[in-house]
Design a protein around this motif. Structure first.
Motif, PDB file in Angstrom:
ATOM      1  N   LEU A 184       0.821  -1.491  -0.124  1.00 53.69           N
ATOM      2  CA  LEU A 184      -0.212   0.150   0.428  1.00 53.69           C
ATOM      3  C   LEU A 184       0.637   1.098  -0.138  1.00 53.69           C
ATOM      4  O   LEU A 184       0.500   2.205  -0.796  1.00 53.69           O
ATOM      5  CB  LEU A 184      -0.972  -0.020   0.596  1.00 53.69           C
ATOM      6  N   ALA A 185       2.080   1.381   0.502  1.00 55.31           N
ATOM      7  CA  ALA A 185       3.217   2.486   0.556  1.00 55.31           C
ATOM      8  C   ALA A 185       3.483   2.577  -0.906  1.00 55.31           C
ATOM      9  O   ALA A 185       4.008   3.518  -0.534  1.00 55.31           O
ATOM     10  CB  ALA A 185       3.779   2.075   1.685  1.00 55.31           C
ATOM     11  N   TRP A 186       3.786   1.580  -1.359  1.00 55.12           N
ATOM     12  CA  TRP A 186       4.159   1.561  -2.683  1.00 55.12           C
ATOM     13  C   TRP A 186       3.587   2.654  -3.429  1.00 55.12           C
ATOM     14  O   TRP A 186       3.841   3.186  -4.203  1.00 55.12           O
ATOM     15  CB  TRP A 186       4.864   0.214  -3.200  1.00 55.12           C
ATOM     16  N   PHE A 187       1.951   2.166  -3.428  1.00 49.12           N
ATOM     17  CA  PHE A 187       1.195   2.682  -4.084  1.00 49.12           C
ATOM     18  C   PHE A 187       1.512   4.321  -4.115  1.00 49.12           C
ATOM     19  O   PHE A 187       0.781   5.345  -4.583  1.00 49.12           O
ATOM     20  CB  PHE A 187      -0.193   2.084  -4.216  1.00 49.12           C
ATOM     21  N   HIS A 197      -4.706   2.193   2.882  1.00 49.99           N
ATOM     22  CA  HIS A 197      -3.452   2.861   2.655  1.00 49.99           C
ATOM     23  C   HIS A 197      -3.687   4.009   4.390  1.00 49.99           C
ATOM     24  O   HIS A 197      -2.760   3.576   5.433  1.00 49.99           O
ATOM     25  CB  HIS A 197      -2.734   3.769   1.861  1.00 49.99           C
ATOM     26  N   GLU A 198      -4.293   4.834   4.361  1.00 48.80           N
ATOM     27  CA  GLU A 198      -4.473   5.596   5.216  1.00 48.80           C
ATOM     28  C   GLU A 198      -4.944   4.808   6.725  1.00 48.80           C
ATOM     29  O   GLU A 198      -5.037   4.659   7.636  1.00 48.80           O
ATOM     30  CB  GLU A 198      -5.748   6.801   5.000  1.00 48.80           C
ATOM     31  N   ILE A 199      -5.947   3.745   6.355  1.00 49.26           N
ATOM     32  CA  ILE A 199      -6.505   2.870   7.675  1.00 49.26           C
ATOM     33  C   ILE A 199      -5.229   2.048   8.077  1.00 49.26           C
ATOM     34  O   ILE A 199      -5.063   2.129   9.304  1.00 49.26           O
ATOM     35  CB  ILE A 199      -7.645   2.045   7.039  1.00 49.26           C
ATOM     36  N   ASP A 200      -4.246   1.491   7.002  1.00 50.83           N
ATOM     37  CA  ASP A 200      -2.941   0.520   7.560  1.00 50.83           C
ATOM     38  C   ASP A 200      -2.065   1.780   8.698  1.00 50.83           C
ATOM     39  O   ASP A 200      -1.608   1.415   9.625  1.00 50.83           O
ATOM     40  CB  ASP A 200      -2.838   0.198   6.161  1.00 50.83           C
ATOM     41  N   HIS A 201      -2.270   2.323   7.707  1.00 52.06           N
ATOM     42  CA  HIS A 201      -0.751   4.037   8.285  1.00 52.06           C
ATOM     43  C   HIS A 201      -1.202   4.301   9.266  1.00 52.06           C
ATOM     44  O   HIS A 201      -0.256   4.567  10.743  1.00 52.06           O
ATOM     45  CB  HIS A 201      -1.167   5.108   7.039  1.00 52.06           C
ATOM     46  N   ASN A 202      -2.565   4.461   9.851  1.00 52.53           N
ATOM     47  CA  ASN A 202      -2.797   5.019  11.344  1.00 52.53           C
ATOM     48  C   ASN A 202      -2.843   3.626  12.160  1.00 52.53           C
ATOM     49  O   ASN A 202      -3.771   4.131  13.464  1.00 52.53           O
ATOM     50  CB  ASN A 202      -3.878   6.310  11.102  1.00 52.53           C
ATOM     51  N   GLY A 203      -2.379   2.504  12.625  1.00 58.34           N
ATOM     52  CA  GLY A 203      -3.378   1.893  12.809  1.00 58.34           C
ATOM     53  C   GLY A 203      -4.931   1.317  12.634  1.00 58.34           C
ATOM     54  O   GLY A 203      -4.487   0.711  13.886  1.00 58.34           O
ATOM     55  N   LEU A 204      -5.135   1.521  11.939  1.00 62.83           N
ATOM     56  CA  LEU A 204      -7.220   1.544  11.763  1.00 62.83           C
ATOM     57  C   LEU A 204      -7.381  -0.257  11.606  1.00 62.83           C
ATOM     58  O   LEU A 204      -8.596   0.092  11.797  1.00 62.83           O
ATOM     59  CB  LEU A 204      -7.469   2.593  11.504  1.00 62.83           C
TER      60      LEU A 204
END
Length: 71
Positions: A32-35, A53-60
């Motif tokens: 997701l970060a690559w995208f 990506h936002e959900i994953d990046h923010n630990g949600l």
């Protein structure tokens, strides 16, 4: 974002690429970060990848668990 977007994350498989067939909610964070670095594809899939990506990046990611159990 609307509630249907969250439902789509746990039901829609990735339609192409290295992780084709994997639910969008189950895609690895580095993918997701690559995208996020190179650009999300156009259309619904890109919008959903950006949301995940936002959900994953923010630990949600745990917020999606009730939706997984429903499906």
């Amino acid at each position: 974002m609307n509630p249907q977007d969250l439902e789509r994350l746990v039901t829609l498989p990735m339609p192409f690429g290295k992780h084709q067939g994997t639910l969008i909610a189950d895609l690895p964070g580095p993918y997701l970060a690559w995208f996020a670095r190179v650009g999300f594809p156009p259309g619904e899939i890109g919008r959903l990848l950006a949301l995940m990506h936002e959900i994953d990046h923010n630990g949600l990611s745990d917020l999606l668990e009730p939706l997984r159990r429903r499906g």
